[in-house]
Design an enzyme around this catalytic site. Structure first.
Site: not given
Length: 487
Positions: A231, A253-255, A381-383
């Site tokens: 996330g 497990e991240l950005g 991080e834009v996502f």
């Protein structure tokens, strides 16, 4: 046979082998492209977590005691079932997640592969013989941790859930799965149904959709010994802090904000083809998405022109209604965040060369030329489907730009000199590197993970990484006769 009949699971969670009402009530699973409710899904609460953890701890012992061929057979059958039900599951992935069909198909391919890879784990080497200064047999044995909590996100829920669920089960653990409430069917119900049909004993895999209270209960329950979380970096910090307080491992497990380096000797057409896929696939809602496009100054203008033209030519719409390149963002909150980052960058001086507009949840692929280095659309991080493109003079400046980030997940380098690209990659700390490819790649047998704010460096994928993640090491010694001590 229909695998995902709502009459079987609507409004319910899965605890101790049964579909039951959850203490958290229900929530609608919405189709982001249309806003329609697909089904009401059940939500758990903290009491459900406690009950599930107790049942899982009991079921795990019998599961781990099975001969390894029996566990392997369940994983192999699960892999076959993913393939047999691919069309049905892909349909849910397209509608509930907003994935375009090619991505939905890829997710099914990787998900089945994860189960096939995991089926080799039950018979993997479970330890080693150690030397000893005493007259005894000394062993290091790998044993299941017991109960594993898996917390998965909305964006690619099949892959990002199964890569922990499958190896954890294969190694003899029970799993408590908490998918994102927005994608419960794709990210949760499908896994439970697949493993039910594959012959997994009741209680070994349980489904606990919910919000932050459910996640906190998973992390703090003493029967849950390992947390596998995928996330945002913000949420991951909280999970890691809470897990540390309770003395349990958390694989985070991240950005990401991955860099894509285009050297002076690269072919612009090839680079733009890679970049378009890496930046705009799944509306940019992938942790490995190309965020920062770093392009040699001699190629910069032509690269920006071609990328912007590609962006303008792409079709955005409902992936369930026809062929499109991009589907919808997951919800209004995410759309508004993406648009806010774009408008902020433009206000600070970025040149908006394509996109920057939306209808409903459909955001146009966007190209920002030369944004300020402190603009959040560039450095965070834009996502979303946003490509920030900046020039560099030489390799040294490219390295400086690529490493000027808190993230370290994936890296792409395009060059006519592959060894020069490899040498350049040694200077940029990331968990994943692709020379002459873009940043979004996934294979079930390959280690996956990031450094810095992209994660703890824990790896999913491959025998060694999975064994390390989901087992404990125990020291065992055996003497022929009892030892003798001076008192």
């Amino acid at each position: 046979m229909t695998l995902l009949d709502p009459q079987d699971f609507a409004g319910r969670i899965h605890v101790d082998g049964a579909w039951v009402p959850g203490g958290g009530g229900t929530t609608p699973s919405l189709e982001p492209a249309t806003g329609k409710t697909l089904v009401e899904v059940g939500m758990a609460d903290a009491d459900d977590v406690a009950r599930a953890a107790e049942g899982a701890a009991k079921a795990q012992r019998a599961w781990a005691a099975l001969p390894h061929p029996a566990r392997a057979a369940v994983l192999r059958r699960a892999g076959q079932l993913w393939e047999e039900h691919a069309e049905e599951i892909s349909g849910w992935n397209v509608r509930e997640v907003g994935a375009v069909p090619p991505l939905a198909g890829f997710a099914l391919h990787v998900t089945a592969a994860e189960c096939y890879e995991a089926s080799a784990l039950p018979s993997a080497t479970s330890g080693s013989v150690l030397t000893s200064e005493e007259p005894r047999l000394s062993l290091a044995q790998r044993v299941p941790v017991g109960v594993v909590g898996v917390i998965s996100p909305f964006n690619v829920p099949l892959i990002l859930g199964i890569r922990a669920v499958a190896p954890a089960l294969a190694l003899g653990n029970a799993v408590l799965l908490k998918p994102d409430p927005r994608t419960v069917v794709t990210g949760g119900v499908t896994m439970v149904r697949i493993f039910e049909e594959a012959g997994l004993p009741p209680g070994v895999l349980q489904l606990l959709p919910g919000g932050g209270d459910v996640g906190q209960a998973l992390v703090t329950d003493p029967r849950v010994r390992v947390i596998a979380f995928t996330g945002s970096t913000r949420a991951g910090r909280s999970v890691g802090e809470l897990a540390g307080k309770h003395l349990k491992r958390a694989h985070l497990e991240l950005g990401g904000n991955s860099a894509f380096l285009v050297r002076h000797d690269a072919d612009v057409d090839e680079a733009v083809n890679l970049a378009t896929w890496g930046a705009f696939l799944h509306q940019g809602q992938i942790c490995m998405t190309v965020g920062r496009h770093l392009v040699h100054e001699s190629l910069y203008e032509s690269y920006v022109d071609e990328l912007a033209a590609k962006a303008e030519s792409m079709h955005v719409g409902d992936p369930a209604a026809g062929q499109v390149h991009l589907g919808p963002l997951i919800d209004e909150t995410q759309r508004d965040r993406v648009h806010g980052l774009v408008t902020d960058a433009v206000a600070k001086g970025a040149d908006l060369r394509a996109g920057g507009t939306y209808e409903g949840l459909f955001y146009r692929p966007t190209v920002l030329a030369n944004p300020p280095r402190d603009a959040a659309a560039y450095c965070d991080e834009v996502f979303g489907p946003v490509a920030s493109v900046v020039p560099f003079r030489d390799d040294d400046e490219a390295v400086a730009l690529a490493t000027d980030s808190e993230y370290g997940l994936s890296l792409g380098i395009v060059t006519a000199d592959a060894m020069a690209g490899y040498e350049l990659a040694q200077r940029i700390p990331t968990g994943i590197v692709h020379i002459n490819d873009q940043t979004v790649n996934d294979e079930a047998n390959a280690p996956f993970g990031g450094v810095g704010s992209s994660g703890t460096g824990s790896r999913h994928g491959g025998v060694e990484a999975n064994v390390e993640a989901f087992t404990e090491t125990r020291w065992i010694t055996v003497r022929r006769r009892p030892g003798s001590y001076p008192f």
